[in-house]
Design an enzyme around this catalytic site. Structure first.
Site, PDB file in Angstrom:
ATOM      1  N   SER A   1       0.845  -1.198   0.000  1.00  0.00           N
ATOM      2  CA  SER A   1       0.000   0.000   0.000  1.00  0.00           C
ATOM      3  C   SER A   1       0.885   1.254   0.000  1.00  0.00           C
ATOM      4  O   SER A   1       1.646   1.470  -0.931  1.00  0.00           O
ATOM      5  CB  SER A   1      -0.960  -0.054   1.193  1.00  0.00           C
ATOM      6  OG  SER A   1      -2.013   0.870   1.052  1.00  0.00           O
TER       7      SER A   1
ATOM      8  N   ASP B   1     -10.077  -3.472  -5.691  1.00  0.00           N
ATOM      9  CA  ASP B   1      -9.502  -2.827  -4.510  1.00  0.00           C
ATOM     10  C   ASP B   1     -10.303  -1.563  -4.182  1.00  0.00           C
ATOM     11  O   ASP B   1     -10.374  -0.642  -5.001  1.00  0.00           O
ATOM     12  CB  ASP B   1      -8.040  -2.464  -4.801  1.00  0.00           C
ATOM     13  CG  ASP B   1      -7.291  -1.917  -3.595  1.00  0.00           C
ATOM     14  OD1 ASP B   1      -7.939  -1.420  -2.654  1.00  0.00           O
ATOM     15  OD2 ASP B   1      -6.047  -1.975  -3.598  1.00  0.00           O
TER      16      ASP B   1
ATOM     17  N   HIS C   1      -8.130  -5.028  -1.005  1.00  0.00           N
ATOM     18  CA  HIS C   1      -6.909  -4.281  -0.690  1.00  0.00           C
ATOM     19  C   HIS C   1      -6.062  -5.109   0.280  1.00  0.00           C
ATOM     20  O   HIS C   1      -6.432  -5.294   1.442  1.00  0.00           O
ATOM     21  CB  HIS C   1      -7.260  -2.926  -0.059  1.00  0.00           C
ATOM     22  CG  HIS C   1      -6.062  -2.048   0.153  1.00  0.00           C
ATOM     23  ND1 HIS C   1      -5.425  -1.396  -0.885  1.00  0.00           N
ATOM     24  CD2 HIS C   1      -5.369  -1.746   1.273  1.00  0.00           C
ATOM     25  CE1 HIS C   1      -4.408  -0.705  -0.404  1.00  0.00           C
ATOM     26  NE2 HIS C   1      -4.346  -0.901   0.895  1.00  0.00           N
TER      27      HIS C   1
END
Length: 326
Positions: free
Chosen positions: A141, A268, A296
């Site tokens: 991320s 996501d 995600h």
């Protein structure tokens, strides 16, 4: 390796994102070190050592993980990846961004999505400490975005520090991602992030009075408002928009020369599928995998109650294919 396929019993990007938190493995043990930074601050790194020492330990690979926004070595992806790499005799290390190890850092600054300078000195230090060991980096991320930006900036020179890299669920376009998180059900993620971000910001303000507008910080209801009053000015950006534009990794993807895996699910919630980079927006050294499902940093597999082993195995499979003698 078998491409990712979400289990039929776990439909949708939100469920695939949140469910891993419910089956998160028990925290593992780490060996913690504190590193002093060049500017007088500190970071904490958590080492995951193989269960038994190998006679060739000095030449065995080292895997470094850069976590996501408000993540740590206790995040589910960190636990599973460190367990998977130590199981095959590798050493793992989770690098905590400033203020994410459980103790607030000393300086007014903290960390941000485009902090490639921080990535640089960390990887330089690891290269100096372990010059003979093959080194691999994973960014998740926010950490994935920062790592990709570093790879693009370093271009061919990145090979002096790493054999290969992987970015998981990276928000390549921070502007698109930031506004996406302010919409609909995605606001549950924003609320979660703001809880800890505001708590840390309040502590910063207590230690450094007048650092930013406390009232605006407390009133922030989305990441754009928080970044505008806190993140951007503390890290040298003119505004949240300036920060999101300059820190995004997407413009750097064509400059990457190191073998790099991009893994993002098309469902996501943090980044719409249309914002994923096209083939023309990545270098030949970049291998992009964008499965339809996964959420995600989710990628749950198997029958109920599900497993979280597909993602670490995919990462290690990519790295081991890059160096045939490991």
């Amino acid at each position: 390796m078998t491409p990712y396929r979400a289990p039929d019993w776990l439909p949708g990007g939100h469920a695939q994102t949140i469910y891993p938190l419910l089956i998160k493995p028990a925290p593992r043990s780490y060996r913690r070190q504190r590193w002093e930074t060049p500017d007088g601050d500190f970071i904490d790194v958590d080492w995951a050592d193989p269960p038994t020492a190998s006679v060739s330990a000095d030449s065995m690979p080292l895997l470094v993980l850069f976590h996501g926004l408000e993540g740590s070595s206790r995040s589910h992806y960190a636990i599973t990846l460190m367990s998977a790499c130590t199981a095959i005799g590798w050493t793992g290390v989770v690098v905590h961004f400033r203020g994410c190890s459980g103790e607030i850092n000393r300086l007014p600054r903290a960390y941000h999505s485009g902090d490639s300078t921080e990535i640089d000195w960390i990887l330089q230090r690891l290269q100096q400490l372990f010059p003979a060991r093959p080194r691999y980096a994973v960014g998740v991320s926010l950490g994935g975005n920062a790592l990709l930006k570093w790879l693009g900036e370093r271009q061919g020179n990145a090979a002096n520090f790493l054999r290969a890299a992987a970015a998981i669920s990276a928000p390549f376009d921070l502007g698109v991602s930031g506004h996406q998180l302010a919409c609909g059900l995605n606001r549950i993620y924003t609320h979660h992030f703001l809880q800890t971000l505001k708590r840390k910001a309040a502590e910063k303000l207590r230690r450094h009075p007048g650092l930013f507008d406390a009232q605006r910080m407390r009133a922030a209801s989305c990441l754009h408002e928080f970044d505008d009053v806190v993140t951007a000015p503390l890290h040298g950006f003119a505004s949240a928009d300036d920060y999101w534009r300059r820190a995004s990794s997407k413009p750097w993807l064509t400059a990457i020369r190191l073998p790099t895996l991009l893994l993002n699910a098309r469902n996501d919630p943090f980044l719409p599928a249309q914002a994923l980079p096209a083939a023309s927006q990545t270098a030949a050294s970049v291998q992009a995998e964008f499965p339809q499902q996964g959420g995600h940093v989710g990628f749950v597999s198997g029958r109920l109650p599900g497993r979280l082993d597909w993602l670490p195995q995919r990462i290690l499979h990519f790295f081991r294919n890059e160096v045939r003698d490991v």
